[in-house]
Scaffold this motif. Structure first.
Motif, short mmCIF file in Angstrom:
data_model
loop_
_atom_site.label_atom_id
_atom_site.label_comp_id
_atom_site.label_asym_id
_atom_site.label_seq_id
_atom_site.Cartn_x
_atom_site.Cartn_y
_atom_site.Cartn_z
N ALA A 267 -9.78 4.30 3.59
CA ALA A 267 -9.78 5.70 3.99
C ALA A 267 -8.58 6.43 3.36
CB ALA A 267 -9.77 5.82 5.51
N LEU A 268 -7.44 5.74 3.28
CA LEU A 268 -6.28 6.37 2.64
C LEU A 268 -6.56 6.66 1.17
CD1 LEU A 268 -3.30 4.36 4.20
CD2 LEU A 268 -3.80 6.79 4.51
N ARG B 152 -2.27 4.30 -3.93
CA ARG B 152 -1.24 3.89 -3.00
C ARG B 152 -0.69 5.16 -2.37
NH1 ARG B 152 -2.99 0.06 -5.36
NH2 ARG B 152 -1.93 -1.86 -5.96
N SER B 153 -0.27 5.05 -1.12
CA SER B 153 0.40 6.19 -0.50
C SER B 153 1.78 6.35 -1.12
CB SER B 153 0.54 5.95 1.01
OG SER B 153 -0.74 5.87 1.60
N ARG C 187 1.49 4.55 8.32
CA ARG C 187 0.72 4.48 7.07
C ARG C 187 0.19 3.06 6.87
NH1 ARG C 187 -0.33 9.54 4.78
NH2 ARG C 187 -1.25 9.21 2.74
N ALA C 188 1.01 2.08 7.18
CA ALA C 188 0.60 0.69 6.98
C ALA C 188 -0.48 0.27 7.96
CB ALA C 188 1.82 -0.23 7.11
N SER C 189 -0.65 1.04 9.04
CA SER C 189 -1.63 0.64 10.06
C SER C 189 -3.02 1.22 9.77
CB SER C 189 -1.17 1.13 11.44
OG SER C 189 -1.36 2.54 11.55
N PHE C 190 -3.11 2.16 8.84
CA PHE C 190 -4.39 2.84 8.59
C PHE C 190 -5.29 2.03 7.67
CE2 PHE C 190 -1.91 7.05 9.12
CZ PHE C 190 -2.14 7.06 10.48
N SER C 191 -6.58 2.39 7.69
CA SER C 191 -7.52 1.77 6.77
C SER C 191 -7.12 2.07 5.33
CB SER C 191 -8.94 2.31 7.01
OG SER C 191 -9.73 2.08 5.86
N PRO C 192 -6.89 1.04 4.52
CA PRO C 192 -6.52 1.27 3.12
C PRO C 192 -7.60 2.04 2.37
CG PRO C 192 -6.15 -1.02 3.74
CD PRO C 192 -6.90 -0.39 4.86
N ASP D 199 2.60 12.07 -1.59
CA ASP D 199 1.74 12.60 -0.53
C ASP D 199 2.57 13.27 0.56
OD1 ASP D 199 -0.79 11.58 -1.58
OD2 ASP D 199 0.18 9.64 -1.27
N ARG D 200 3.81 12.87 0.65
CA ARG D 200 4.69 13.39 1.68
C ARG D 200 6.12 13.17 1.22
NH1 ARG D 200 3.19 11.13 7.55
NH2 ARG D 200 1.04 11.57 6.90
N GLY E 3 0.78 -1.24 0.00
CA GLY E 3 0.00 0.00 0.00
C GLY E 3 0.81 1.28 0.00
#
Lengths: 571, 571
Positions: B511-512, B374-375, B504-509, B398-399, B326
């Motif tokens: 929602a991202l 993907r982030s 980032r890997a812990s967030f809801s895919p 994104d960052r 992701g």
């Protein structure tokens, strides 16, 4: 939640449970102090100034009343009546236990209310100032974002935050993502970091990142708020009216029966078998007064204001209370010339504060119709008065039918002419009239008028229609000019409309919602269309996904101590 | 479908199963003749020229090759090689049996390909003409909508239609709703009627409603197509190159291992444990030639074209084959000055057809990155070459993190510097450079450059950055100018990036995906952002709803003889 009793959008300050409204000269203060036990639906407590639909119904009422009842008010200070918390946003337990339609409806209304705050700032010269005297998280910060200026208390603990994504696995759903970048010009990588940082940002850093406009420490807080309010009041363009000029928004006369909702100028017949509602707006029964000063005397009884309030209430009522009635049939009944006499008065008096308020309120009501997830079909029949401001109803429709000629006999289907009681008007063919009301004062969310949207990319056709302003147009001409979709005659009318209605009722309600949300906003986009079109659609999707709403989803597991269990596939 | 073998996007005309490409002077003809048994995945037959991802991979290849290999072609005639059917759109059984991620990925790619057709018309002077010689329904009509001109055969049976809503309970998902109103200026009520009318519209009425540009009867069909092609060719602005100038898109060297994908200039390391991919783009190993004529000789081996093709292929490969990875970490490795020498050559030679093609191809590849769910995190380290065209990778992220100073020792985490092999560059702090490549030639879908998007609403900051064009900017300066998000030093670097990646890997895919889709397109909207942002989001929602995808939903029941069973609640 669909089993609860009917939601009522009518309220007044004497019955507020969650807000305290005080007016001191040109500055009003609206303090949020949510009653924990005052939830609209059982099953959750409104802790930390979190809100549900009931809290927002009161907020919407306050925004409206300030504009009509307090012409002297130039600044509205939005603040918290609680210690250390400004607002924690939408109540999580309420969201987690609500049905999908309820969540979507709730978000739509809260978005409209926040847009209404921006509309008051822009068009009434009632400038909203967020005095954030404690932490503003999620929807709490989004509420502040709707204000023109954000002042945050600098006390080492109060922050602004958008924790929806990290904590709940959903998006900030009340315009937050759009407003930080497009309104406040927060850089998108900074905005990304901010929206993934559950703990929020306070103090100087919040100013540096443009999340708030200024901070003030607790000892000088009251002075800072007062100074900023005075500064904003000086910048207001609100006409110099006094409190004596205010128009009281008296209670609406409304009668709700099993299959009808009746107001003075607006009626709705609910056809549960057909999944439809028949809405009739009745025109004025007399011409407008000659001068705008008389408007003041009529107050809430003036036809345009009374009709708008009723239509606004009906839209809200049907949207949340009658989700299975998927098609709204829009009709009018009355004399087109009387409608136009009111248009002449109102749309030619923009400098009068009350005329200005009535026009903007009608504009907002039409915008509510535009974002309503129901199929809108306008029927233009003998006896109708789709002229000027009321023609907007037909232009807002997804499709319109205009009877060519008259009904030759009285043996009409239920979709035949309604309204006027056997008067002679029914034996005269219907006409529509374009007036100045259609040419600029009632823009849609995309910034265009409904005529500009309709003829998007076709300047010639728009010019041809504009050139006919003021003229009564019969069915064939209206169809040729592109102002109506179809113009069947008496022989085809009943069948054609029956087929259209039955067909519409047979389609997937979800696909219709998506279709209409795309077609209604042709052409340019604005922050508002982004909020309703893009952000809302993404949120709808996320609200439906197991990662949020499933038993192991983040929204459902929030507060349980268990972490969400995500399907990691990126879609 | 996730269990199938890896999808490969590389193909060439000698291996096409579904299309016939012929070139005759300045007119190319691309005829669709889908092999019914040639589905990419087992389980469906591609009847009636319906398509799946495999058919579209060939179409995408044809669009690209025409631009590079056929500079002499000014008009591309898109037609059908079958009798009486132009194209029936996306295969329904394929859609009904696909997973949600597969459907979304498929729609994204087909949308990109249709946007690519419009890009070829607008920017290569290769004007696409839809010669609709049979019925074009759903995605088939949407394919025609991507062309500049639509000619429909007038034979009393061939029609154009968008039957998705009435037949399948979903939306036309390849831009149809947006293009009919915003591109072809079909009135929105007419468009509504059209999209609910499964049987479609043909003949003069299709012209009257602007659904097609002209019709021609069968006896004069070939002449009408040829005449229109000649007319469009005369309007093309394509430089007068000859077939001898074409650049062959030779096969890409690509090596796929369990945890890596390697091309000549681009490498990807797959970190399955961390749910991430480490992508490194290597800069040129020599300066660009002095003149644009030498580009021709280098052909597909020239660094910018080779790198772009590899990056494009990698994005497509990872998107569909590695949905669980992701986060994409974007790095570069090489000499910034060498990148800038290529930028000087390409971005100063817009009148050269090949330079023009390479720049637009890179632009499209960056747009693909922008709509990738993907982030994206850019890491700017010593030894990197984020200059000019390659700086766009960091601006698309994104960052971004830029190391302040150098790494003091070699004891670096896996997120430390990669790429260059121990050369001296690693001991020199990283710099970034803004060049003319960042100032207009590579717009995003919103019509703005990535710098304009980044500094949306902040003209001063944009001017400050533009004034530094050509200068090497160190980390502190880059952070101050807002060109990078964070500039940690050696001591904080490893931890800060590790935390960002883990978070980032812990967030809801989901929602991202929604967050990124909102933040990446700040500011104005265009037809393209509406297609990807609004229409796609609504379609995603509808695809997830039981009314479409449930066991009794319209999509699943299509062709079974059973009607869909809808929950009638409007949402």
């Amino acid at each position: 939640m669909s089993d609860q009793s009917r939601v009522d959008f009518q309220v007044d300050p004497s019955r507020y449970r969650h807000w305290r409204l005080t007016v001191d000269g040109e500055v009003a203060t609206l303090a949020m102090a949510v009653d924990e036990d005052g939830g609209l639906v059982p099953g959750y407590e409104l802790k930390l100034n979190s809100y549900d639909l009931g809290v927002d119904i009161e907020l919407n009422d306050a925004v409206q009343r300030l504009r009509f009842e307090h012409p002297e008010v130039r600044v509205v200070v939005l603040t918290s009546g609680r210690e250390k918390i400004f607002c924690a946003g939408a109540n999580i337990k309420m969201l987690a236990t609500s049905s999908h339609p309820w969540k979507v409806n709730f978000c739509k209304f809260t978005n409209e209310t926040r847009n209404g705050i921006e509309d008051a700032t822009a068009n009434s010269g009632q400038i909203w100032l967020a005095a954030v005297n404690g932490t503003a998280s999620g929807g709490g910060y989004e509420l502040a974002l709707a204000c023109e200026h954000i002042l945050l208390i600098d006390d080492r603990s109060s922050v602004v935050s958008l924790p929806e994504l990290p904590l709940l696995g959903v998006l900030p759903g009340t315009g937050g993502l759009t407003r930080v970048t497009d309104k406040r010009h927060v850089r998108r990588d900074v905005a990304d970091y901010f929206a993934t940082r559950a703990e929020g940002v306070g103090g100087r850093k919040a100013v540096l990142w443009r999340l708030v406009d200024e901070v003030a420490p607790r000892p000088s807080w009251d002075d800072a708020v007062a100074a900023r309010a005075a500064d904003l009041a000086a910048r207001s363009h609100r006409p110099g009216a006094t409190s004596a000029d205010g128009v009281a928004l008296t209670p609406l006369g409304k009668s709700v029966e099993a299959d009808s909702i009746t107001y003075r100028h607006v009626t709705a017949r609910l056809d549960r078998g057909g999944g439809a509602v028949d809405i009739t707006v009745t025109g004025p029964d007399a011409a407008a007064p000659d001068d705008v000063a008389s408007l003041q005397k009529l107050g809430a009884d003036s036809w345009p204001l009374a009709m708008t309030r009723e239509l606004d209430d009906l839209i809200l009522d049907l949207r949340i209370n009658e989700p299975e009635l998927g098609t709204w049939v829009l009709r009018t009944s009355g004399d087109p010339d009387l409608v136009l006499s009111w248009d002449d008065l109102l749309y030619g008096s923009a400098s009068d504060w009350l005329a200005n308020e009535i026009v903007h309120y009608y504009k907002r009501t039409l915008k509510r119709l535009d974002v309503t997830s129901r199929s809108l079909i306008a029927l233009i029949e003998p006896g109708s008065c789709f002229a000027g401001s009321l023609l907007e109803l037909a232009l807002a429709a997804d499709r319109s039918f205009m009877l060519s000629g008259v009904f030759e006999d009285d043996d009409r289907s239920k979709y035949g002419a309604a309204g006027a009681e056997g008067g002679p008007a029914e034996h005269v063919p219907a006409v529509i009239v374009v007036s100045s009301a259609n040419l600029g004062a009632l823009p849609m969310a995309n910034g265009l008028t409904r005529l500009e949207t309709r003829f998007y990319g076709d300047a010639n056709q728009l010019a041809a229609v504009t050139a006919r302003a003021g003229q009564a147009l019969a069915a064939e001409e209206s169809a040729e000019l592109g102002l109506v979709t179809f113009a069947p005659d008496d022989i085809d009318w009943t069948d054609e409309i029956r087929v259209a209605m039955e067909e519409r009722a047979s389609f997937s309600p979800d696909a219709l919602t998506g279709l209409e949300a795309n077609y209604r906003f042709t052409g340019p986009e604005t922050m508002e269309t982004k909020i309703f079109g893009r952000l809302t659609a993404w949120q709808n999707w996320i609200f439906n996904r197991p990662n949020a709403a499933g038993p192991a989803g983040a929204l459902r597991r929030y507060g349980t101590g268990q972490r969400a269990d995500f399907d990691r596939k990126r879609v």
